[in-house]
Write an enzyme that holds these catalytic residues in place. Structure first.
Site, PDB file in Angstrom:
ATOM      1  N   GLU A  96     -15.429  19.119  -0.868  1.00 19.58           N
ATOM      2  CA  GLU A  96     -16.083  18.811   0.414  1.00 19.58           C
ATOM      3  C   GLU A  96     -16.041  17.307   0.699  1.00 19.58           C
ATOM      4  O   GLU A  96     -15.762  16.885   1.827  1.00 19.58           O
ATOM      5  CB  GLU A  96     -17.531  19.297   0.347  1.00 19.58           C
ATOM      6  CG  GLU A  96     -18.385  18.983   1.555  1.00 19.58           C
ATOM      7  CD  GLU A  96     -19.826  19.356   1.304  1.00 19.58           C
ATOM      8  OE1 GLU A  96     -20.689  18.464   1.400  1.00 19.58           O
ATOM      9  OE2 GLU A  96     -20.086  20.539   0.987  1.00 19.58           O
ATOM     10  N   LYS A 127     -19.718  25.485  -7.988  1.00 19.71           N
ATOM     11  CA  LYS A 127     -20.360  24.825  -6.854  1.00 19.71           C
ATOM     12  C   LYS A 127     -20.150  23.309  -6.912  1.00 19.71           C
ATOM     13  O   LYS A 127     -19.945  22.645  -5.889  1.00 19.71           O
ATOM     14  CB  LYS A 127     -21.849  25.159  -6.852  1.00 19.71           C
ATOM     15  CG  LYS A 127     -22.727  24.250  -6.019  1.00 19.71           C
ATOM     16  CD  LYS A 127     -22.395  24.278  -4.532  1.00 19.71           C
ATOM     17  CE  LYS A 127     -23.409  23.435  -3.757  1.00 19.71           C
ATOM     18  NZ  LYS A 127     -23.056  23.313  -2.331  1.00 19.71           N
TER      19      LYS A 127
END
Length: 359
Positions: free
Chosen positions: A230, A223
């Site tokens: 991102e 993550k």
């Protein structure tokens, strides 16, 4: 719970192949030397005199971590000592002046302020090391008491309640399989996304939006890197649209008055750079083509920094991700259209609201 469309039928846990723990080979000596040099350069850039403090802190926490492994019967005391020492160090650097000033005000004593200057990233650095000690302790202590430690990194932002959550899971295979019905219910499910060719034989859970990455800690590691990527994607969109907007200032025949909302919309349809982030960008530009509702002060929640620290530790180049993180730092000093676009995207997918203007 997500809508019923998210609770899709998943493969029986018994049929799911267990995740294998990757074997990590030591990095070559030259990589380790480069890692140490790059890390010390990064933290010493602000003020080299703090390097001995940082090196001593790393060494201290490394020794505490090893002791936690070797002396599980003393783990509780070792963890308390390690966390306490880190917090005391942080307190000295952050609150010494505050404590002395208030003591002088309350007692009337002529106390001299120590005027301690904070080392670069002292809070982030300290809490990262505390997290390391806690994870070492949790993994050992909980397993000894037959308690499984499962970590779940999630993605989906504020839309996850409707779409379902992409989940990256770390933990013992037994514990993860026992919790599979919960993960299957929370995941988005296959939806209308076509199957990837050649996936036969791979873990079918990934196609439903969740995977077992490996042992405890691996879920949040995956993550963490997800968020680093991102940052890079968002920065690319922001800079690209900023260039398009600046075309209105170009000379003569090279001057273009472009409708950025229309550009975003057409790129959503059939373009190789279409994505959910572009969808959110199109929504923001359709509502406010100048993004004047945003100040452009772009926060970072920490994962981008952790991603870069992991890249440094593994001697992996991360040019784009590091540039994206530094662009966020820079946004706190001056504002641009690109910064306002980043703020618009963050609000779109995560409901993040800009802090009030500094100063």
């Amino acid at each position: 719970m997500p809508a019923s469309s998210s609770s899709t039928t998943s493969t029986s846990p018994a049929a799911v192949p267990p995740a294998e723990t990757p074997v990590r080979t030591p990095a070559p000596a030259r990589h380790r030397v480069w890692l140490v040099a790059a890390s010390l350069f990064f933290y010493g850039w602000w003020n080299p005199k703090y390097l001995p403090l940082i090196v001593a802190s790393i060494g201290f926490n490394f020794l505490i971590g090893r002791a936690l492994h070797r002396k599980p019967h003393r783990a509780k005391a070792l963890l308390a000592f390690g966390v306490g020492a880190n917090l005391v160090l942080l307190g000295i650097f952050k609150y010494a002046d505050f404590a002395v000033r208030n003591t002088a005000d309350l007692t009337g004593l002529p106390l001299a302020l120590p005027h301690i200057v904070l080392p670069l990233g002292i809070s982030f650095f300290t809490f990262t090391q505390i997290a390391y000690l806690v994870d070492v302790r949790r993994g050992k202590a909980l397993k000894a008491r037959s308690i499984h430690y499962v970590d779940v990194g999630t993605s989906g932002g504020v839309w996850g309640i409707e779409r379902g959550y992409c989940m990256m899971i770390g933990g013992d295979t037994e514990a993860v399989l026992r919790l599979d019905p919960i993960f299957a219910a929370l995941a988005p499910g296959p939806g209308n996304i076509p199957r990837t060719p050649g996936r036969d034989g791979h873990d079918p859970r990934a196609e439903s939006g969740y995977i077992h990455c490996g042992p405890s800690g691996s879920g949040h590691f995956v993550k963490m890197v997800h968020n680093g990527i991102e940052y890079g994607l968002m920065q690319a969109y922001a800079e690209g649209f900023s260039i398009l907007g600046a075309a209105a200032e170009r000379p003569g025949a090279e001057r273009y008055e472009l409708d950025l909302a229309d550009v975003a919309e057409v790129w959503r349809r059939g373009s190789v750079i279409s994505s959910w982030l572009l969808d959110l960008t199109a929504i923001a530009l359709a509502a406010d083509s100048k993004l004047e509702g945003f100040d452009g002060y772009v926060e970072d929640s920490g994962e981008g920094r952790w991603t870069l620290m992991a890249a440094i530790e593994s001697a992996v180049p991360a040019n784009v991700l590091s540039a994206a993180l530094y662009a966020r730092f820079r946004s706190r000093e001056e504002r641009s259209f690109a910064d306002r676009m980043l703020s618009a995207m963050r609000k779109g997918f995560g409901g993040h609201v800009e802090p009030k203007a500094r100063g």
